[in-house]
Write an enzyme that holds these catalytic residues in place. Sequence first.
Site, PDB file in Angstrom:
ATOM      1  N   TYR A 144       0.762  -1.120  -0.074  1.00 32.68           N
ATOM      2  CA  TYR A 144      -0.067   0.181  -0.049  1.00 32.68           C
ATOM      3  C   TYR A 144       0.879   1.449  -0.041  1.00 32.68           C
ATOM      4  CZ  TYR A 144      -3.908  -2.991   1.098  1.00 32.68           C
ATOM      5  OH  TYR A 144      -4.788  -4.164   1.020  1.00 32.68           O
ATOM      6  N   LYS A 201       3.785 -15.503   3.409  1.00 33.15           N
ATOM      7  CA  LYS A 201       3.727 -16.084   1.963  1.00 33.15           C
ATOM      8  C   LYS A 201       5.281 -16.427   1.517  1.00 33.15           C
ATOM      9  CE  LYS A 201       1.656 -18.287  -1.475  1.00 33.15           C
ATOM     10  NZ  LYS A 201       0.590 -19.335  -1.394  1.00 33.15           N
ATOM     11  N   ASP A 234      -2.739 -18.271   2.574  1.00 33.09           N
ATOM     12  CA  ASP A 234      -3.898 -18.954   2.220  1.00 33.09           C
ATOM     13  C   ASP A 234      -4.406 -20.034   3.088  1.00 33.09           C
ATOM     14  OD1 ASP A 234      -1.260 -20.048   1.753  1.00 33.09           O
ATOM     15  OD2 ASP A 234      -1.737 -20.875  -0.404  1.00 33.09           O
ATOM     16  N   ASP A 258      -5.460  -6.631   5.956  1.00 33.25           N
ATOM     17  CA  ASP A 258      -6.383  -6.134   5.511  1.00 33.25           C
ATOM     18  C   ASP A 258      -7.618  -6.711   5.068  1.00 33.25           C
ATOM     19  OD1 ASP A 258      -8.185  -3.936   4.393  1.00 33.25           O
ATOM     20  OD2 ASP A 258      -7.013  -3.790   2.638  1.00 33.25           O
ATOM     21  N   ASP A 262     -11.122  -8.406   7.326  1.00 31.26           N
ATOM     22  CA  ASP A 262     -12.468  -8.500   6.922  1.00 31.26           C
ATOM     23  C   ASP A 262     -12.901  -9.796   7.068  1.00 31.26           C
ATOM     24  OD1 ASP A 262     -12.253  -5.650   6.123  1.00 31.26           O
ATOM     25  OD2 ASP A 262     -13.657  -6.153   4.191  1.00 31.26           O
TER      26      ASP A 262
HETATM   27  C1  IPM Z   1      -9.076  -0.763   6.252  1.00 34.21           C
HETATM   28  C2  IPM Z   1      -9.368  -0.185   4.870  1.00 34.21           C
HETATM   29  C3  IPM Z   1      -8.330   0.665   4.375  1.00 34.21           C
HETATM   30  C4  IPM Z   1      -7.243  -0.225   3.994  1.00 34.21           C
HETATM   31  C5  IPM Z   1      -8.909   1.410   2.877  1.00 34.21           C
HETATM   32  C6  IPM Z   1      -9.919   2.301   2.855  1.00 34.21           C
HETATM   33  C7  IPM Z   1      -7.541   2.081   2.092  1.00 34.21           C
HETATM   34  O1  IPM Z   1      -9.943  -1.131   3.959  1.00 34.21           O
HETATM   35  O2  IPM Z   1      -9.000   0.009   6.913  1.00 34.21           O
HETATM   36  O3  IPM Z   1      -8.982  -1.961   6.418  1.00 34.21           O
HETATM   37  O4  IPM Z   1      -6.976  -1.073   3.247  1.00 34.21           O
HETATM   38  O5  IPM Z   1      -6.324  -0.292   5.017  1.00 34.21           O
HETATM   39 MG    MG Z   2      -9.915  -3.141   4.781  1.00 33.54          MG
END
Ligand code: IPM
Ligand code: MG
Length: 369
Positions: A144, A201, A234, A258, A262
Amino acid sequence: MSKTYKICLLPGDGIGPEIVAEAVKVLEKLAPKYDVEFDFTEALIGGCAIDEAGEPLPQATLDVANASDAVLLGAVGGPKWDTTDSTKPRPEQGLLAIRKELGLYTNLRPVQIFSALSQASTLKSEIVEGVDIAIVRELTGGLYFGERHRYYDEEGAGANGGKGQRAVDTLEYREYEVERIARQAFEAAKTRRGRVTSVDKANVLDTSRMWREVVHRVHDEEYPEIELIDMLVDNTAMQLVNNPRQFDVLVTENMFGDILSDEAAQITGSLGMLASASIGDGVSLFEPSHGSAPDIAGRGIANPLAQILSAGMMLQYAFGMTEAAADITRAITEVLDEGWRTGDIKDPETPEDKIVGTAAMGDLVVAHL
Ligand code: IPM
Ligand code: MG
């Protein structure tokens, strides 16, 4: 004289302003009980900052953040600013930039189950019951933040095909970046169940091989009493839904963290429940792990609990108000135990669940404090 804490509020876009307002209500309710005052200053970040100031992180915002004791952020982004044109500003750049500028290299994302919600998960309740994971995501390195560019290749790449666009993102880590995040993970494990799973990885990537080496060195030299397990990313994605209870602290680089956070959020029933703390050596920032949910923005139905829990993390980590943070968790537990739900955590099989909107959910938490 009561102590005053300066809080920089960055509501951002989409549901951000709605849920930040609920966190503010909760903080204001707690202030007199703990004899503190919160002094809020609002500033722009993300899409709203692009609209008003032409850039996703205006210097004025950074100045307010730097002059504060902590930053409470909502969310950024939305279809209005979506573009695949790399030369146009994007809301997410504001978030990445403030993380970089404040040096917030540690992102803590606690994945905890409120037992009232074990039915709300898409996983079976016997799988999710008792899950308690501390995700430690490296936040200011990796893909990133690597050099990136896009260009038109006139020559074509020989055997790889003809002319056309080429895009490059660079994944780079420095040893000290891995060292310091590893330490954060081992320190967290000391206060928990003493187990760190380091995700990489290493069967493919050089950054991961270095990651693994450095994590092991820090472990052997400084934390030999902690159990350390290496896991490929993975496999981790699979293990998280197969047997999430095996994880205590999970440490990983920026992009893997990231994605896995989620996924892990869904174990709790909804991304709307996952708080986060971004910590460095100076001012810290607290924000829900979810995005700006533009599809439900402005309708008063978003779940404010991840934002409220993030405010709780702020009380704990930035101000050392551990008891006040525990009050928030207890209040939320009670509200959920009574059956109050926002739409995202409603269990279709439990008709007794009572659906409320964003503001009503905030009011319920306040009433239980
Ligand atoms: C998070 C979000 C951010 C990230 C995005 C919005 C840049 O997905 O905080 O997890 O990838 O860090
Ligand atoms: Mg995120």
